[in-house]
Design a protein around this motif. Sequence first.
Motif, PDB file in Angstrom:
ATOM      1  N   ASP A  96       0.838  -1.204   0.000  1.00 49.96           N
ATOM      2  CA  ASP A  96       0.000   0.000   0.000  1.00 49.96           C
ATOM      3  C   ASP A  96       0.873   1.255   0.000  1.00 49.96           C
ATOM      4  O   ASP A  96       0.745   2.130   0.850  1.00 49.96           O
ATOM      5  CB  ASP A  96      -0.975   0.007   1.174  1.00 49.96           C
ATOM      6  CG  ASP A  96      -2.010   1.127   1.061  1.00 49.96           C
ATOM      7  OD1 ASP A  96      -2.255   1.615  -0.066  1.00 49.96           O
ATOM      8  OD2 ASP A  96      -2.557   1.533   2.118  1.00 49.96           O
ATOM      9  N   HIS A  97       1.779   1.301  -0.963  1.00 47.22           N
ATOM     10  CA  HIS A  97       2.683   2.444  -1.146  1.00 47.22           C
ATOM     11  C   HIS A  97       3.484   2.754   0.122  1.00 47.22           C
ATOM     12  O   HIS A  97       3.760   3.917   0.415  1.00 47.22           O
ATOM     13  CB  HIS A  97       1.914   3.685  -1.612  1.00 47.22           C
ATOM     14  CG  HIS A  97       1.277   3.491  -2.943  1.00 47.22           C
ATOM     15  ND1 HIS A  97       1.923   3.742  -4.123  1.00 47.22           N
ATOM     16  CD2 HIS A  97       0.052   3.002  -3.294  1.00 47.22           C
ATOM     17  CE1 HIS A  97       1.134   3.442  -5.133  1.00 47.22           C
ATOM     18  NE2 HIS A  97      -0.006   2.983  -4.657  1.00 47.22           N
ATOM     19  N   GLY A  98       3.869   1.722   0.850  1.00 43.24           N
ATOM     20  CA  GLY A  98       4.697   1.911   2.036  1.00 43.24           C
ATOM     21  C   GLY A  98       3.918   2.124   3.313  1.00 43.24           C
ATOM     22  O   GLY A  98       4.518   2.385   4.359  1.00 43.24           O
ATOM     23  N   ARG A  99       2.615   1.984   3.265  1.00 41.97           N
ATOM     24  CA  ARG A  99       1.792   2.164   4.470  1.00 41.97           C
ATOM     25  C   ARG A  99       1.656   0.876   5.280  1.00 41.97           C
ATOM     26  O   ARG A  99       1.416   0.916   6.476  1.00 41.97           O
ATOM     27  CB  ARG A  99       0.406   2.678   4.098  1.00 41.97           C
ATOM     28  CG  ARG A  99       0.400   4.104   3.584  1.00 41.97           C
ATOM     29  CD  ARG A  99      -1.022   4.555   3.211  1.00 41.97           C
ATOM     30  NE  ARG A  99      -0.983   5.788   2.481  1.00 41.97           N
ATOM     31  CZ  ARG A  99      -0.877   5.887   1.152  1.00 41.97           C
ATOM     32  NH1 ARG A  99      -0.818   4.805   0.414  1.00 41.97           N
ATOM     33  NH2 ARG A  99      -0.838   7.057   0.564  1.00 41.97           N
ATOM     34  N   ASP A 100       1.785  -0.285   4.608  1.00 43.41           N
ATOM     35  CA  ASP A 100       1.628  -1.571   5.288  1.00 43.41           C
ATOM     36  C   ASP A 100       2.980  -2.117   5.725  1.00 43.41           C
ATOM     37  O   ASP A 100       3.980  -1.974   5.018  1.00 43.41           O
ATOM     38  CB  ASP A 100       0.962  -2.604   4.365  1.00 43.41           C
ATOM     39  CG  ASP A 100      -0.529  -2.372   4.221  1.00 43.41           C
ATOM     40  OD1 ASP A 100      -1.114  -1.642   5.047  1.00 43.41           O
ATOM     41  OD2 ASP A 100      -1.111  -2.919   3.269  1.00 43.41           O
ATOM     42  N   ALA A 101       2.981  -2.757   6.867  1.00 45.28           N
ATOM     43  CA  ALA A 101       4.203  -3.357   7.404  1.00 45.28           C
ATOM     44  C   ALA A 101       4.606  -4.574   6.595  1.00 45.28           C
ATOM     45  O   ALA A 101       3.805  -5.163   5.869  1.00 45.28           O
ATOM     46  CB  ALA A 101       3.976  -3.765   8.867  1.00 45.28           C
ATOM     47  N   CYS A 102       5.842  -4.953   6.750  1.00 42.37           N
ATOM     48  CA  CYS A 102       6.349  -6.142   6.076  1.00 42.37           C
ATOM     49  C   CYS A 102       6.073  -7.364   6.944  1.00 42.37           C
ATOM     50  O   CYS A 102       6.609  -7.494   8.044  1.00 42.37           O
ATOM     51  CB  CYS A 102       7.842  -6.014   5.809  1.00 42.37           C
ATOM     52  SG  CYS A 102       8.489  -7.504   5.026  1.00 42.37           S
ATOM     53  N   VAL A 160      10.294   0.231   3.292  1.00 48.28           N
ATOM     54  CA  VAL A 160       9.019  -0.040   3.964  1.00 48.28           C
ATOM     55  C   VAL A 160       9.090   0.418   5.418  1.00 48.28           C
ATOM     56  O   VAL A 160       8.212   1.123   5.912  1.00 48.28           O
ATOM     57  CB  VAL A 160       8.643  -1.546   3.910  1.00 48.28           C
ATOM     58  CG1 VAL A 160       7.469  -1.858   4.821  1.00 48.28           C
ATOM     59  CG2 VAL A 160       8.351  -1.982   2.498  1.00 48.28           C
ATOM     60  N   ILE A 161      10.169   0.030   6.078  1.00 46.05           N
ATOM     61  CA  ILE A 161      10.319   0.367   7.500  1.00 46.05           C
ATOM     62  C   ILE A 161      10.411   1.877   7.699  1.00 46.05           C
ATOM     63  O   ILE A 161       9.720   2.451   8.546  1.00 46.05           O
ATOM     64  CB  ILE A 161      11.566  -0.340   8.086  1.00 46.05           C
ATOM     65  CG1 ILE A 161      11.316  -1.850   8.121  1.00 46.05           C
ATOM     66  CG2 ILE A 161      11.902   0.192   9.479  1.00 46.05           C
ATOM     67  CD1 ILE A 161      12.561  -2.676   8.375  1.00 46.05           C
TER      68      ILE A 161
END
Length: 186
Positions: A96-102, A160-161
Amino acid sequence: MPAAILSREEVVARLMDVVRRNGYDGASLAELSKATGLGKSSLYHHFPQGKEDMAAAVLAYLEATLDASVFAPLRADGEPVVRLRAMTRALELFYDHGRDACLLANLGIGETSQRFNPRVKRIFDAWIDALVVVLRDAGLSKPVARARAADAIIRIEGAVIVARALDEPSLFDRTLRALPEELLRA
């Protein structure tokens, strides 16, 4: 939607969302039950070993999802840059464009890592291998392709983080936009 009409895949996808948000240890049975619409006894009926079975199902679902949406385009025919862009588009959606965690980090680091690390490692290895295929097709030597593939995943996972920590999804998108050309540079 009532749980009775959810498919197993939909149940596992909902479990994945909870584990992604809260990590394995932070995903309580109450939250997992609420997210799926299944009572705790129904969850144990479908996942007899409890959260460990749920996490195994989530990892299997994640592996299949990543294989179909991220790794398969890398192994497909076509120009390397097009294949890499297909991967980055899939990752934009997946995270989600970097909104969701890995989820891989949530299950592969910390106290739960001993339990799930072999599967997490297999997923990362598959990702590296798929990237190596594309980079070899672009003319890079095997050692260079392998090093760049690992570096790419480090950049993606780090983005991501950082994007989540700073609440700046644009950092993730910027990293993904630059990645295909940077991977292919001579």
